[in-house]
Scaffold this motif. Structure first.
Motif, mmCIF file in Angstrom:
data_model
loop_
_atom_site.group_PDB
_atom_site.id
_atom_site.type_symbol
_atom_site.label_atom_id
_atom_site.label_comp_id
_atom_site.label_asym_id
_atom_site.label_seq_id
_atom_site.Cartn_x
_atom_site.Cartn_y
_atom_site.Cartn_z
ATOM 1 N N VAL A 93 1.114 -1.266 -0.249
ATOM 2 C CA VAL A 93 0.255 0.594 0.055
ATOM 3 C C VAL A 93 1.004 1.281 -0.240
ATOM 4 O O VAL A 93 0.665 2.143 -0.175
ATOM 5 C CB VAL A 93 -0.825 -0.221 1.721
ATOM 6 C CG1 VAL A 93 -1.510 1.383 1.015
ATOM 7 C CG2 VAL A 93 -2.030 -1.032 0.993
ATOM 8 N N ARG A 94 2.178 1.346 0.672
ATOM 9 C CA ARG A 94 3.199 2.455 0.642
ATOM 10 C C ARG A 94 3.291 2.446 -0.444
ATOM 11 O O ARG A 94 3.540 3.604 -0.746
ATOM 12 C CB ARG A 94 4.039 1.999 1.399
ATOM 13 C CG ARG A 94 4.753 2.990 1.984
ATOM 14 C CD ARG A 94 4.762 4.288 2.896
ATOM 15 N NE ARG A 94 4.422 3.900 3.532
ATOM 16 C CZ ARG A 94 5.189 4.392 5.053
ATOM 17 N NH1 ARG A 94 6.971 4.749 4.722
ATOM 18 N NH2 ARG A 94 5.922 4.068 5.936
ATOM 19 N N THR A 95 3.083 1.831 -1.646
ATOM 20 C CA THR A 95 4.365 2.077 -2.667
ATOM 21 C C THR A 95 2.845 2.424 -4.051
ATOM 22 O O THR A 95 2.819 3.315 -4.596
ATOM 23 C CB THR A 95 4.767 0.945 -3.634
ATOM 24 O OG1 THR A 95 3.262 -0.215 -3.455
ATOM 25 C CG2 THR A 95 5.815 -0.110 -2.891
ATOM 26 N N LEU A 96 1.583 2.546 -2.834
ATOM 27 C CA LEU A 96 0.650 2.938 -3.707
ATOM 28 C C LEU A 96 0.755 4.860 -4.086
ATOM 29 O O LEU A 96 0.002 5.469 -4.410
ATOM 30 C CB LEU A 96 -0.368 2.660 -3.806
ATOM 31 C CG LEU A 96 -1.331 1.793 -3.679
ATOM 32 C CD1 LEU A 96 -2.521 0.455 -3.477
ATOM 33 C CD2 LEU A 96 -0.767 0.991 -5.536
ATOM 34 N N LEU A 97 1.450 5.353 -2.620
ATOM 35 C CA LEU A 97 1.763 6.821 -2.644
ATOM 36 C C LEU A 97 3.011 7.368 -3.343
ATOM 37 O O LEU A 97 3.422 7.257 -3.347
ATOM 38 C CB LEU A 97 1.534 6.877 -0.985
ATOM 39 C CG LEU A 97 1.070 5.776 0.043
ATOM 40 C CD1 LEU A 97 1.072 6.125 1.480
ATOM 41 C CD2 LEU A 97 -0.501 6.483 -0.290
ATOM 42 N N SER A 98 2.038 7.790 -3.935
ATOM 43 C CA SER A 98 2.987 8.723 -5.142
ATOM 44 C C SER A 98 2.682 10.346 -5.118
ATOM 45 O O SER A 98 3.501 10.491 -6.398
ATOM 46 C CB SER A 98 3.088 7.797 -6.384
ATOM 47 O OG SER A 98 1.804 7.903 -7.127
ATOM 48 N N GLY A 99 2.220 10.829 -4.763
ATOM 49 C CA GLY A 99 1.353 12.466 -5.091
ATOM 50 C C GLY A 99 2.622 13.228 -4.610
ATOM 51 O O GLY A 99 3.349 12.509 -3.644
ATOM 52 N N GLU A 100 2.905 14.124 -5.049
ATOM 53 C CA GLU A 100 3.954 15.294 -5.063
ATOM 54 C C GLU A 100 3.683 15.579 -2.892
ATOM 55 O O GLU A 100 4.881 15.437 -3.031
ATOM 56 C CB GLU A 100 2.892 16.708 -5.343
ATOM 57 C CG GLU A 100 4.697 17.653 -5.396
ATOM 58 C CD GLU A 100 3.494 18.879 -6.081
ATOM 59 O OE1 GLU A 100 4.403 20.104 -6.193
ATOM 60 O OE2 GLU A 100 3.028 19.038 -6.376
ATOM 61 N N TYR A 101 2.862 15.094 -2.553
ATOM 62 C CA TYR A 101 2.961 15.689 -1.051
ATOM 63 C C TYR A 101 2.663 14.096 0.176
ATOM 64 O O TYR A 101 2.592 14.209 1.253
ATOM 65 C CB TYR A 101 1.747 17.344 -0.429
ATOM 66 C CG TYR A 101 2.042 18.349 -1.545
ATOM 67 C CD1 TYR A 101 3.408 19.054 -1.503
ATOM 68 C CD2 TYR A 101 1.232 18.492 -1.937
ATOM 69 C CE1 TYR A 101 3.645 19.719 -2.454
ATOM 70 C CE2 TYR A 101 1.345 19.394 -3.122
ATOM 71 C CZ TYR A 101 2.952 20.412 -2.815
ATOM 72 O OH TYR A 101 2.439 21.579 -3.698
ATOM 73 N N ASP A 102 2.926 12.967 -0.501
ATOM 74 C CA ASP A 102 2.415 11.541 0.530
ATOM 75 C C ASP A 102 3.631 12.084 1.472
ATOM 76 O O ASP A 102 3.073 11.180 2.517
ATOM 77 C CB ASP A 102 1.643 10.764 -1.042
ATOM 78 C CG ASP A 102 1.205 10.940 -1.452
ATOM 79 O OD1 ASP A 102 -0.497 12.069 -1.254
ATOM 80 O OD2 ASP A 102 1.127 9.746 -2.378
ATOM 81 N N GLU A 103 4.871 12.229 0.781
ATOM 82 C CA GLU A 103 5.705 11.457 1.791
ATOM 83 C C GLU A 103 5.659 13.182 3.144
ATOM 84 O O GLU A 103 6.628 12.351 4.286
ATOM 85 C CB GLU A 103 7.240 11.838 1.869
ATOM 86 C CG GLU A 103 7.457 10.660 0.131
ATOM 87 C CD GLU A 103 8.377 10.242 0.043
ATOM 88 O OE1 GLU A 103 9.061 11.556 0.558
ATOM 89 O OE2 GLU A 103 9.267 10.492 -1.469
ATOM 90 N N ARG A 104 4.743 13.621 3.218
ATOM 91 C CA ARG A 104 5.022 15.123 4.269
ATOM 92 C C ARG A 104 3.754 13.645 5.407
ATOM 93 O O ARG A 104 3.524 13.717 5.078
ATOM 94 C CB ARG A 104 3.913 15.986 3.604
ATOM 95 C CG ARG A 104 5.003 16.738 2.036
ATOM 96 C CD ARG A 104 6.323 17.208 2.640
ATOM 97 N NE ARG A 104 6.544 18.278 1.692
ATOM 98 C CZ ARG A 104 6.204 19.330 0.914
ATOM 99 N NH1 ARG A 104 5.276 20.195 1.946
ATOM 100 N NH2 ARG A 104 6.911 19.566 0.307
ATOM 101 N N ASN A 105 4.754 14.741 6.164
ATOM 102 C CA ASN A 105 3.786 15.000 7.129
ATOM 103 C C ASN A 105 1.946 15.313 7.382
ATOM 104 O O ASN A 105 2.393 16.614 6.560
ATOM 105 C CB ASN A 105 4.284 15.690 9.069
ATOM 106 C CG ASN A 105 5.586 15.311 9.123
ATOM 107 O OD1 ASN A 105 6.148 13.944 9.139
ATOM 108 N ND2 ASN A 105 6.042 16.119 9.767
ATOM 109 N N ALA A 106 1.400 15.241 8.234
ATOM 110 C CA ALA A 106 -0.142 15.384 8.091
ATOM 111 C C ALA A 106 -0.626 16.242 9.022
ATOM 112 O O ALA A 106 -0.323 15.945 10.518
ATOM 113 C CB ALA A 106 -0.792 14.305 8.626
ATOM 114 N N VAL A 107 -1.648 17.623 8.973
ATOM 115 C CA VAL A 107 -2.005 18.387 9.861
ATOM 116 C C VAL A 107 -3.298 17.702 9.698
ATOM 117 O O VAL A 107 -4.375 18.014 8.188
ATOM 118 C CB VAL A 107 -1.738 19.823 9.501
ATOM 119 C CG1 VAL A 107 -2.286 20.636 10.538
ATOM 120 C CG2 VAL A 107 0.411 20.211 9.492
ATOM 121 N N ILE A 108 -3.809 17.244 10.651
ATOM 122 C CA ILE A 108 -4.997 17.436 10.648
ATOM 123 C C ILE A 108 -6.576 18.239 11.327
ATOM 124 O O ILE A 108 -6.368 18.415 12.337
ATOM 125 C CB ILE A 108 -5.663 14.973 11.151
ATOM 126 C CG1 ILE A 108 -5.124 14.925 10.033
ATOM 127 C CG2 ILE A 108 -6.833 15.320 11.711
ATOM 128 C CD1 ILE A 108 -5.017 13.335 10.717
#
Length: 372
Positions: free
Chosen positions: A114-129
């Motif tokens: 599933v991690r390999t499916l995360l290829s968006g420009e900001y996917d690697e970033r920390n998240a603010v929710i």
């Protein structure tokens, strides 16, 4: 007798891991680790504390990613040996142990895949929710707090650091809104599928007549801005108010005007920050979150424009994306993926990996469908 055909499944495990390693690009990962190790060894590293922490964190995460692949390779090798020994000695206990280990390896591979499916420009970033109580009165405020606990428990299970940045308490119970950060590789990519409207159906603990109540909460997920990003904000477009922090706090939190409310006048976006002790720190934190929201808004506008030009008017996310039903039956159902969980309490305790995985796979499917 074995319930798993190891002659087929072990080669399948190896093939899956090889595909994951190929997508991960181990050569690039090793080069990244070597570069970060060189930076970490610099004698003046801690002259800049923020950068030092960033380098140390990036190195730790990169090493952990490589270690996961190395460990899974060893575990598959060990599993093969275990199966061979069990067959040679007709040892049912060892065979059952091998089946348990196979299931564990399969789950770990699914998570990595599933991690390999995360290829968006900001996917690697920390998240603010940000979670906001919606319709439903005090039940909605309580639901917002339940969702906060759910995400914090999920992060705790993973060993991911979290930081509550701003909290607005409701009068009777629960939260009007809360903003928090999850610091982990691909935190944004993973949690971004949680964005949308969440719905709770239950017997209200706040209704003395014991009636069933439906309440709503909105979840917003944005990537945390980095210093390398370019988001220009005209100071004249910002209105900044300072006020005294509310709710429980430590020394100086509730006694000085350290909290900051920042409003971006052209868009109406508002960011409040009260976690830090000083006004300067809260202002800096608020500016980072404001930049993150403006960056995401810019990308959304660009994406909407592309869709309009392409003639695609189909909405990709509905207003209500998940229902948590506690009465008259027990179920959590994601309305986009149709994935269901039969134990809502486990979900509220942070067991949301299956929901996240289904959401990520669904999103990738939607992207491929739109692209075609």
């Amino acid at each position: 007798m074995a319930t798993v055909d190891f002659s087929e499944e072990i080669p399948h495990l190896r093939s899956t891991l090889e595909s994951i390693a190929k997508v991960t690009d181990l050569d690039a990962l090793n080069a990244k680790i070597a570069d970060l190790e060189e930076q970490a060894a610099a004698p003046d590293l801690w002259d800049d504390v923020d950068n030092a922490q960033k380098v140390s964190s990036a190195l730790s995460h990169a090493q952990a990613e490589r270690r996961r692949i190395d460990e899974l390779t060893s575990r598959i090798d060990d599993l093969e040996i275990m199966v061979q020994l069990a067959a040679e000695e007709s040892d049912e206990d060892t065979l059952h142990e091998a089946e348990t280990e196979y299931a564990s390896i399969r789950k770990a591979l699914d998570e990595l895949e599933v991690r390999t499916l995360l290829s968006g420009e900001y996917d690697e970033r920390n998240a603010v929710i940000t979670i906001r109580a919606g319709a439903g009165g005090v039940d909605a405020a309580d639901f917002a707090e339940m969702l906060l606990r759910m995400y914090l428990r999920w992060a705790e299970r993973k060993g991911y650091p979290t930081k509550v940045m701003d909290t607005s308490y409701a009068e009777e119970a629960g939260l009007k809104s809360v903003t928090f950060e999850v610091s982990a590789p691909y935190a944004y990519g993973t949690l971004s599928v949680e964005g949308g409207t969440h719905r709770l159906v239950r017997i209200s603990p706040f209704d003395n007549q014991g009636r069933r109540q439906t309440s709503f909460a909105a979840v917003e997920v944005i990537p945390l801005i980095e210093s390398t990003d370019t988001v220009e904000i005209d100071e004249n477009d910002l209105k900044i108010d300072v006020f005294r922090s509310s709710g429980p706090g430590g020394q100086s939190v509730n006694t000085t005007d350290s909290a900051v409310r920042m409003t971006h006048l052209p868009t109406g976006i508002v960011v409040s920050m009260q976690d830090e002790k000083s006004q300067i720190q809260n202002r800096a934190a608020a500016l980072r979150v404001m930049q993150s929201r403006l960056l995401l808004l810019k990308k959304a506008e660009e994406a909407a424009e592309r869709k309009e030009l392409a003639g695609d008017v189909k909405a990709s996310w509905g207003d209500q994306m998940r229902s948590y039903v506690l009465n008259p039956y027990q179920m959590v159902k994601d309305l986009r993926t149709e994935h269901t969980e039969g134990n809502p309490q486990a979900v509220f305790d942070g067991d949301i990996d299956a929901l996240l995985e289904a959401g990520i796979r669904w999103r990738v499917g939607q992207q491929r469908e739109n692209a075609s």
